[in-house]
Design a protein around this motif. Structure first.
Motif, short mmCIF file in Angstrom:
data_model
loop_
_atom_site.label_atom_id
_atom_site.label_comp_id
_atom_site.label_asym_id
_atom_site.label_seq_id
_atom_site.Cartn_x
_atom_site.Cartn_y
_atom_site.Cartn_z
N ARG A 1 8.45 10.34 11.57
CA ARG A 1 8.83 8.98 11.20
C ARG A 1 8.13 8.56 9.91
O ARG A 1 7.05 9.07 9.60
CB ARG A 1 8.47 7.99 12.32
N PRO A 2 8.72 7.63 9.16
CA PRO A 2 8.08 7.17 7.92
C PRO A 2 6.69 6.60 8.20
O PRO A 2 6.44 6.01 9.25
CB PRO A 2 9.02 6.09 7.40
N GLU A 3 5.80 6.79 7.25
CA GLU A 3 4.47 6.21 7.37
C GLU A 3 4.57 4.70 7.42
O GLU A 3 5.35 4.09 6.68
CB GLU A 3 3.62 6.64 6.17
N GLN A 4 3.80 4.09 8.29
CA GLN A 4 3.84 2.65 8.47
C GLN A 4 2.60 1.99 7.87
O GLN A 4 1.47 2.42 8.14
CB GLN A 4 3.94 2.28 9.95
N GLU A 5 2.81 0.98 7.05
CA GLU A 5 1.69 0.20 6.52
C GLU A 5 1.34 -0.91 7.50
O GLU A 5 2.16 -1.34 8.31
CB GLU A 5 2.07 -0.43 5.19
N ALA A 6 0.11 -1.40 7.40
CA ALA A 6 -0.28 -2.56 8.19
C ALA A 6 0.58 -3.75 7.76
O ALA A 6 0.87 -3.93 6.58
CB ALA A 6 -1.76 -2.88 7.98
N ARG A 7 1.00 -4.54 8.72
CA ARG A 7 1.91 -5.65 8.44
C ARG A 7 1.22 -6.70 7.57
O ARG A 7 0.09 -7.11 7.83
CB ARG A 7 2.36 -6.30 9.77
N VAL A 8 1.91 -7.14 6.54
CA VAL A 8 1.42 -8.21 5.67
C VAL A 8 2.35 -9.40 5.81
O VAL A 8 3.57 -9.25 5.74
CB VAL A 8 1.38 -7.75 4.19
N ARG A 9 1.78 -10.57 6.02
CA ARG A 9 2.57 -11.79 6.12
C ARG A 9 2.15 -12.74 5.01
O ARG A 9 0.96 -13.03 4.85
CB ARG A 9 2.38 -12.46 7.48
N THR A 10 3.12 -13.22 4.27
CA THR A 10 2.84 -14.16 3.19
C THR A 10 3.34 -15.54 3.57
O THR A 10 4.52 -15.71 3.90
CB THR A 10 3.54 -13.73 1.88
N ASN A 11 2.46 -16.51 3.55
CA ASN A 11 2.85 -17.90 3.83
C ASN A 11 3.00 -18.62 2.51
O ASN A 11 2.10 -18.61 1.67
CB ASN A 11 1.78 -18.59 4.68
N PHE A 12 4.14 -19.25 2.31
CA PHE A 12 4.43 -19.85 1.02
C PHE A 12 3.92 -21.28 0.90
O PHE A 12 3.89 -21.84 -0.19
CB PHE A 12 5.93 -19.81 0.76
#
Length: 204
Positions: free
Chosen positions: A191-202
């Motif tokens: 499976r593709p390598e997974q990055e840690a989830r990043v959440r951007t609040n605008f």
């Protein structure tokens, strides 16, 4: 290999079921096991964002088929979600079910092929398919297409069967799903390598 097909109509053997059955027949002809599940007519709760599923035990509401479907999804390789058109959008029951299934058990679906189909007497099908496709694209799932939009038309199962183009679209969808599943199995890639989830609040 197995494909789970979910019928989001209030009618177990209606127009949506007719279309799903045509997809399933083609999948079976291509050597793919299928399982068609009907959501039924009892109320299905919407997600209330309680966060109770974050402990890994599934959705806290256990009086409908959501948790059982997530468990079946873990042992499935692909998915087809079917809906009738209500006011130019999918049925409320399939939206409630998918909201909770993907929020509480998204890992059961991630990176597995998915397809959406819609049935209508006349219009609203492409808008409904677009809504369901968004569950796939937010969860890294390859979207399976056909030779036209994945829709059938008719006001009864008998009329759907007479939609020759629509039924052909369903068969092509089944063949394309089978081809993609077999290709994935044959490639046998990690499976593709997974990055840690990043959440951007605008809003700051």
């Amino acid at each position: 290999m197995k494909v789970l097909l979910i019928n989001g109509s209030s009618h177990e053997h209606g127009c949506t079921a007719t279309a799903l059955a045509e997809v399933a027949r083609e999948l079976e002809a291509q050597g793919i096991e299928t399982s068609i599940r009907w959501l039924g007519v009892k109320p299905i709760r919407d997600c209330v964002a309680c966060g109770g599923c974050k402990n890994g035990g599934g959705c806290v509401f256990r009086d409908d088929p959501v948790n059982a479907l997530v468990e079946e999804a873990r042992n499935s390789d692909g998915f087809v979600f079917g809906t009738p058109v209500y006011y130019a959008h999918p049925s409320g029951r399939i939206l409630c079910a998918l909201d909770r299934m993907f929020y509480s058990g998204g890992s059961a679906f991630a990176l597995k092929p998915g397809a959406a189909i819609a049935s209508a007497r006349r219009a609203g099908t492409t808008a409904s398919v677009d809504v369901l496709n968004k569950y796939f694209t937010i969860n890294q799932m390859p979207v399976v297409s056909s030779g036209y939009w994945n829709v059938v038309h008719g006001n009864s199962p008998e009329e759907v069967v007479r939609d020759l183009e629509g039924m052909q679209i369903m068969r092509t969808l089944g063949r394309n799903m089978a081809w993609l599943l077999k290709s994935i199995r044959k490639a046998d890639l990690p499976r593709p390598e997974q990055e840690a989830r990043v959440r951007t609040n605008f809003i700051r």
